[in-house]
Design a protein around this motif. Structure first.
Motif, mmCIF file in Angstrom:
data_model
loop_
_atom_site.group_PDB
_atom_site.id
_atom_site.type_symbol
_atom_site.label_atom_id
_atom_site.label_comp_id
_atom_site.label_asym_id
_atom_site.label_seq_id
_atom_site.Cartn_x
_atom_site.Cartn_y
_atom_site.Cartn_z
ATOM 1 N N LEU A 70 0.671 -1.122 0.070
ATOM 2 C CA LEU A 70 0.092 0.037 0.201
ATOM 3 C C LEU A 70 0.944 1.286 -0.159
ATOM 4 O O LEU A 70 0.522 2.301 0.164
ATOM 5 C CB LEU A 70 -0.919 -0.017 1.420
ATOM 6 C CG LEU A 70 -2.063 -0.963 1.099
ATOM 7 C CD1 LEU A 70 -2.902 -1.004 2.427
ATOM 8 C CD2 LEU A 70 -3.013 -0.590 -0.016
ATOM 9 N N GLN A 84 -0.779 9.919 -4.923
ATOM 10 C CA GLN A 84 -1.887 9.208 -4.151
ATOM 11 C C GLN A 84 -2.334 9.741 -3.199
ATOM 12 O O GLN A 84 -1.626 10.345 -2.599
ATOM 13 C CB GLN A 84 -1.283 7.813 -4.490
ATOM 14 C CG GLN A 84 0.208 7.625 -3.549
ATOM 15 C CD GLN A 84 0.690 6.303 -4.164
ATOM 16 O OE1 GLN A 84 0.240 5.176 -3.899
ATOM 17 N NE2 GLN A 84 2.351 6.721 -4.434
ATOM 18 N N PHE A 139 -2.977 8.201 0.981
ATOM 19 C CA PHE A 139 -2.730 7.156 1.767
ATOM 20 C C PHE A 139 -3.991 7.214 3.041
ATOM 21 O O PHE A 139 -4.089 8.225 3.528
ATOM 22 C CB PHE A 139 -1.453 7.290 2.315
ATOM 23 C CG PHE A 139 -0.502 7.238 1.210
ATOM 24 C CD1 PHE A 139 0.129 6.097 0.703
ATOM 25 C CD2 PHE A 139 0.372 8.273 0.876
ATOM 26 C CE1 PHE A 139 1.040 5.616 -0.195
ATOM 27 C CE2 PHE A 139 1.267 8.291 0.074
ATOM 28 C CZ PHE A 139 1.659 6.949 -0.680
ATOM 29 N N ARG A 156 -5.262 2.825 -0.074
ATOM 30 C CA ARG A 156 -4.549 3.588 -1.064
ATOM 31 C C ARG A 156 -5.402 4.024 -2.327
ATOM 32 O O ARG A 156 -6.159 3.141 -2.854
ATOM 33 C CB ARG A 156 -3.325 3.049 -1.515
ATOM 34 C CG ARG A 156 -2.211 3.811 -2.260
ATOM 35 C CD ARG A 156 -1.098 2.863 -2.789
ATOM 36 N NE ARG A 156 -1.322 1.941 -3.664
ATOM 37 C CZ ARG A 156 -1.163 2.062 -5.029
ATOM 38 N NH1 ARG A 156 -0.840 3.563 -5.636
ATOM 39 N NH2 ARG A 156 -1.538 1.492 -6.034
ATOM 40 N N ALA A 178 1.161 -0.347 -4.869
ATOM 41 C CA ALA A 178 2.216 0.703 -5.229
ATOM 42 C C ALA A 178 3.162 0.011 -5.898
ATOM 43 O O ALA A 178 3.919 -0.851 -5.713
ATOM 44 C CB ALA A 178 2.559 1.447 -3.812
#
Length: 374
Positions: free
Chosen positions: A101, A123, A125, A151, A166
């Motif tokens: 992640l 991105q 989180f 994520r 990821a």
């Protein structure tokens, strides 16, 4: 930039050393500058350690338009959360789940800190984390660090749950530069930590480490420029962390070349000349932690490639450390190869280069009295 202010350094930072969660919005292409991060070091020396720091930066590839010309502002974001390494949940399962992640555990060794490096790509989180300081009945609770919860990626105007892990760029870098290494690293692809352990053991960098302890692994060190050494984090193309990975890749390629030339194996490894064997890190039992060659019948050996024309003192140090490690675990110290390449491009086994002494001291005996190669 406020951290440059003498007023912040002298008046504010002393108040941050206890019971504080610091959110440092860096937005800075040079977040590794010692001036910007000196406060962090001051907050990491107090006992008890209950201040944590989240350094948050723009994502990799952030671009500014300067007079109509696009200029890439951020190459290495260094978005990192720092906290005490005590009580951190560093089981393989937790490290791997967080990794998928986009959160990667490293060790800021000078200050005994866990440094969670985040994926550099744009991105969002979501994670849970124990508090840096608690009082009352919860004060004895374990402060186990980050647990990644999700994520998200920006897709067609909204945040969507990421459909893939990821991207750490491991395959692009390692198999792009060294396709021949795939045969040895792919079988443990789901056990990413074992891949790192295998590479370090096979290149002589994991000899002195307790390979099941993340804090002793060279690849887990956060380097002095805040770049991660982690062998799976391959987005960087510069910095000290990148240099460490590049050296490991170079030597692992040498290891693979030596492994594939069975005819050149020392007679001490004759069992591996004529039998099928695997190259792998074994997590158990402990006496196999420093063995990376395995025959199904049960025979195991250790082979390392330590570079090109290494210094004699370095070869001596590696041999002494490795033989001691094998001997301490009750292993057969004959089943060892320490390979390097000489100036002529020939792979040499250092274990065959010295006449053995009749001695039980593993730091003196390079092999054993029954070495049939002599």
């Amino acid at each position: 930039s406020d951290s440059l202010s003498p007023g912040v350094r002298d008046n504010i930072v002393p108040q941050l050393r206890h019971d504080t969660l610091i959110l440092h919005l860096q937005l800075n292409p040079n977040g590794d500058n010692p001036v910007f991060r000196s406060y962090r070091e001051q907050c990491s020396t107090e006992v008890p350690r209950n201040t944590e720091v989240l350094c948050l930066n723009w994502a990799k590839g952030t671009t500014l338009i300067d007079n109509g010309n696009p200029t890439e502002l951020i190459d290495e974001p260094r978005t990192i959360l720092f906290r005490s390494a005590n009580e951190v949940d560093a089981t393989d399962m937790r490290i791997i789940n967080n990794h998928r992640l986009g959160c990667y555990l490293t060790y800021w060794e000078p200050y005994r800190s866990a440094a969670y490096v985040f994926s550099p790509d744009p991105q969002l989180f979501s994670f849970k984390m124990t508090k840096p300081m608690v009082i009352g009945g919860a004060a004895v609770a374990r402060r186990s660090g980050i647990i990644m919860d999700g994520r998200y990626e920006w897709v067609q105007g909204h945040w969507s749950i990421a459909k893939q892990d990821a991207n750490d760029r491991f395959e692009d870098y390692w198999f792009g530069e060294s396709p021949e290494s795939r045969e040895y690293l792919d079988p443990d692809a789901e056990k990413s930590l074992d891949v790192e352990r295998l590479i370090q053991l096979s290149t002589g960098r994991g000899i002195q480490a307790k390979l099941d302890d993340w804090k002793t692994l060279s690849s887990f060190k956060l380097d002095t420029d805040d770049t991660a050494r982690r062998l799976r984090l391959c987005w960087s193309t510069r910095g000290q962390g990148y240099a460490f990975r590049a050296d490991c890749l170079r030597d692992f390629r040498g290891f693979v070349g030596a492994i594939q030339n069975r005819d050149a194996f020392s007679p001490r490894l004759s069992a591996f000349k004529n039998n099928v064997f695997t190259v792998a890190y074994r997590s158990g039992p402990p006496y196999l932690h420093h063995r990376n060659l395995h025959i199904e019948s049960g025979t195991s050996a250790t082979a390392v490639f330590v570079g090109f024309v290494p210094e004699q003192a370095e070869l001596t140090r590696i041999k002494a450390s490795l033989i001691k490690r094998i001997t301490d675990m009750g292993g057969d110290r004959e089943m060892v190869a320490i390979w390097y390449m000489d100036q002529n491009g020939t792979v040499i086994d250092h274990m065959d280069r010295q006449v053995p002494n009749i001695s039980d001291d593993p730091s003196i005996d390079p092999v054993g009295i029954d070495n049939t190669n002599l």
